[in-house]
Write a protein that holds these residues in place. Structure first.
Motif, short mmCIF file in Angstrom:
data_model
loop_
_atom_site.label_atom_id
_atom_site.label_comp_id
_atom_site.label_asym_id
_atom_site.label_seq_id
_atom_site.Cartn_x
_atom_site.Cartn_y
_atom_site.Cartn_z
N VAL A 206 -26.09 69.45 8.14
CA VAL A 206 -24.63 69.44 8.32
C VAL A 206 -24.27 68.91 9.70
CG1 VAL A 206 -22.53 70.84 8.24
CG2 VAL A 206 -24.46 71.44 6.78
N ARG A 207 -23.43 67.88 9.74
CA ARG A 207 -22.95 67.34 11.01
C ARG A 207 -21.85 68.24 11.57
NH1 ARG A 207 -24.23 62.29 12.43
NH2 ARG A 207 -22.34 62.02 13.65
N LEU A 208 -21.86 68.43 12.87
CA LEU A 208 -20.84 69.23 13.55
C LEU A 208 -19.84 68.30 14.22
CD1 LEU A 208 -22.99 72.00 15.27
CD2 LEU A 208 -21.90 72.04 13.02
N THR A 209 -18.56 68.49 13.90
CA THR A 209 -17.51 67.62 14.42
C THR A 209 -16.48 68.43 15.16
OG1 THR A 209 -17.80 66.02 12.63
CG2 THR A 209 -15.68 66.01 13.76
N ALA A 210 -16.14 67.99 16.37
CA ALA A 210 -15.04 68.58 17.14
C ALA A 210 -13.80 67.71 16.95
CB ALA A 210 -15.41 68.66 18.62
N ARG A 211 -12.72 68.32 16.48
CA ARG A 211 -11.45 67.61 16.27
C ARG A 211 -10.52 67.93 17.43
NH1 ARG A 211 -6.33 66.93 16.64
NH2 ARG A 211 -5.42 68.31 15.10
N LEU A 212 -10.21 66.91 18.27
CA LEU A 212 -9.51 67.14 19.52
C LEU A 212 -8.34 66.19 19.72
CD1 LEU A 212 -12.75 67.37 21.71
CD2 LEU A 212 -11.30 69.30 21.04
N ASN A 213 -7.18 66.73 20.11
CA ASN A 213 -6.12 65.88 20.63
C ASN A 213 -6.62 65.26 21.93
OD1 ASN A 213 -4.50 66.64 18.51
ND2 ASN A 213 -3.18 67.97 19.72
N ALA A 214 -6.23 64.01 22.19
CA ALA A 214 -6.83 63.31 23.31
C ALA A 214 -5.83 62.42 24.03
CB ALA A 214 -8.02 62.47 22.85
N CYS A 215 -6.06 62.26 25.33
CA CYS A 215 -5.34 61.27 26.12
C CYS A 215 -6.21 60.91 27.32
CB CYS A 215 -3.99 61.83 26.60
SG CYS A 215 -2.99 60.61 27.48
N VAL A 216 -6.36 59.62 27.55
CA VAL A 216 -7.14 59.12 28.68
C VAL A 216 -6.24 58.21 29.51
CG1 VAL A 216 -9.24 57.94 29.42
CG2 VAL A 216 -9.20 59.14 27.21
N ALA A 217 -6.16 58.48 30.81
CA ALA A 217 -5.30 57.69 31.69
C ALA A 217 -5.90 57.65 33.09
CB ALA A 217 -3.89 58.30 31.74
N ALA A 218 -5.47 56.67 33.86
CA ALA A 218 -5.94 56.57 35.24
C ALA A 218 -5.56 57.81 36.04
CB ALA A 218 -5.38 55.31 35.90
N ASP A 219 -4.40 58.38 35.73
CA ASP A 219 -3.95 59.63 36.34
C ASP A 219 -4.35 60.77 35.39
OD1 ASP A 219 -2.57 61.88 37.20
OD2 ASP A 219 -0.75 60.77 37.74
N GLY A 220 -5.41 61.47 35.73
CA GLY A 220 -5.93 62.52 34.86
C GLY A 220 -4.94 63.63 34.60
N GLU A 221 -4.14 63.99 35.61
CA GLU A 221 -3.16 65.07 35.42
C GLU A 221 -2.06 64.63 34.46
OE1 GLU A 221 -2.05 68.86 35.53
OE2 GLU A 221 -3.87 67.98 36.39
N ARG A 222 -1.67 63.37 34.52
CA ARG A 222 -0.69 62.87 33.55
C ARG A 222 -1.25 62.98 32.14
NH1 ARG A 222 1.42 56.77 34.01
NH2 ARG A 222 2.30 57.61 35.93
N ALA A 223 -2.52 62.62 31.97
CA ALA A 223 -3.14 62.73 30.65
C ALA A 223 -3.12 64.17 30.16
CB ALA A 223 -4.56 62.19 30.70
N ARG A 224 -3.44 65.11 31.04
CA ARG A 224 -3.43 66.52 30.65
C ARG A 224 -2.02 66.97 30.28
NH1 ARG A 224 -7.64 66.74 34.52
NH2 ARG A 224 -9.52 67.72 33.67
N ASP A 225 -1.04 66.51 31.01
CA ASP A 225 0.35 66.89 30.72
C ASP A 225 0.80 66.37 29.35
OD1 ASP A 225 0.65 68.33 33.04
OD2 ASP A 225 1.64 66.71 34.15
#
Length: 342
Positions: A206-225
């Motif tokens: 059985v493969r294990l999969t993590a399902r995650l909302n995501a955002c990648v940006a040069a400004d890491g805090e903006r991505a988290r927001d």
């Protein structure tokens, strides 16, 4: 380890097709579309995506056995497999969207999923099936065409221990939403493994999969927001189970979430925005995938080393960061992820 895209049918079909095509060019391995009421219909849209792509695997993530009978799911996924030249995947889960509007009262989801998988696999094998299950029934029927594959991979999405054990016992993959921490990954793996062992299956079945909302940006805090409101909704709804969240100090006090107790599912993140001041970066990192390329790369490698086999990302846009930026960034860092020691 595979990199996979999840889309919601909340955009025009032409745009969804373009995002899927772009993900394929960026190296993604699969494209999933949520069977979410009441957005664009999942199988019609997936058929369009199949026609516009050549390599990525495709499927609903996830459909449920209550709003759509599993025999109809077998028919639909076999048709998608034919259209896509054997690229179909099937994601099954308990579901939630549209149940109130449709007057559906789901019963015993883990049992319903187990019975659904048995029915779907038998129909894909071309069998005549007469099933009177505890939840699912099908009266002496069969598919009226021959599926091109009997072994279309079936993945079970569940955050609960019963559903995860069912995945281990009968599915090809297990999907856990918001499984972004090493501690939760280890607990997830243990529950799936217990189902594998009880069923007498091979350890790596059985493969294990993590399902995650995501955002990648040069400004890491903006991505988290950008992903923070989704985490607020996750914590405010309290409907998903996490084995380690309380021990990690990642739950919110009941008095903070009580005012949102009856918020309609269809309202999205809006009712949960008052919780944003309580949602720290620790919460974001535990339940989502956000930050700079370097931060996200390190996060994914941690999850890989903890046992995750696939990452399904739903890229979120906002504040000058389009969805395509996150798709491109993940594709760019993926070779580094794969080069790291597992």
């Amino acid at each position: 380890m595979s990199l996979e895209l999840l889309m919601l049918g909340d955009a025009p079909v032409a745009r969804l097709v373009e995002q899927a095509r772009f993900a394929e060019t960026c190296g993604f391995d699969a494209v999933w579309l949520a069977d979410e009421r009441f957005y664009r219909e999942v199988y019609g849209t997936l058929a369009r995506i199949a026609a516009a792509t050549s390599r990525v695997r495709l499927g609903p993530c996830v459909t449920d056995p209550f709003a759509r009978h599993p025999a109809l799911t077998a028919m639909a996924i076999a048709t998608l497999d034919e259209i896509s030249d054997s690229r179909a995947l099937l994601g099954l889960g308990a579901g939630v969207s549209g149940f109130a509007e449709l007057g559906i009262q789901p019963r015993r989801p883990p049992r319903a999923i187990r019975e659904s998988i048995a029915l779907i696999r038998a129909l894909l094998r071309g069998e005549q099936v007469d099933l009177k299950g505890e939840v699912i029934s099908f009266r002496d029927g069969h598919l009226s065409f021959k599926p091109i594959r009997a072994d279309i991979p079936i993945h079970v999405a569940s955050n609960g221990p019963l559903g995860q054990r069912v995945a281990g016992a009968v599915a090809d993959g297990a999907i856990m939403e918001a499984c972004g921490s090493v501690a939760e990954t280890l607990a997830f793996a243990a529950k799936v493994r217990s189902g594998v062992q009880l069923a007498g299956r091979d350890a790596g079945a059985v493969r294990l999969t993590a399902r995650l909302n995501a955002c990648v940006a040069a400004d890491g805090e903006r991505a988290r927001d950008i992903v923070r409101p989704g985490v607020a909704r996750l914590l405010g709804r309290g409907s998903l189970k996490f084995a380690t969240a309380e021990a990690q100090g990642l739950t919110l006090p009941p008095e903070a979430t009580a005012p949102m107790a009856n918020a309609p599912y269809a309202e999205g993140v809006k009712p949960y925005l008052p919780l944003l001041p309580r949602v720290t970066d620790r919460h974001v990192d535990a339940f989502a995938l956000a930050g700079t390329r370097q931060q996200v790369r390190a996060h994914i490698i941690e999850l890989r080393q903890a046992g995750i086999d696939s990452i399904v990302v739903r890229p979120l846009a906002g504040d000058g960061v389009p969805v395509e930026d996150t798709i491109a960034a993940l594709g760019a860092i993926w070779p580094d992820v794969m080069a790291a020691d597992a």
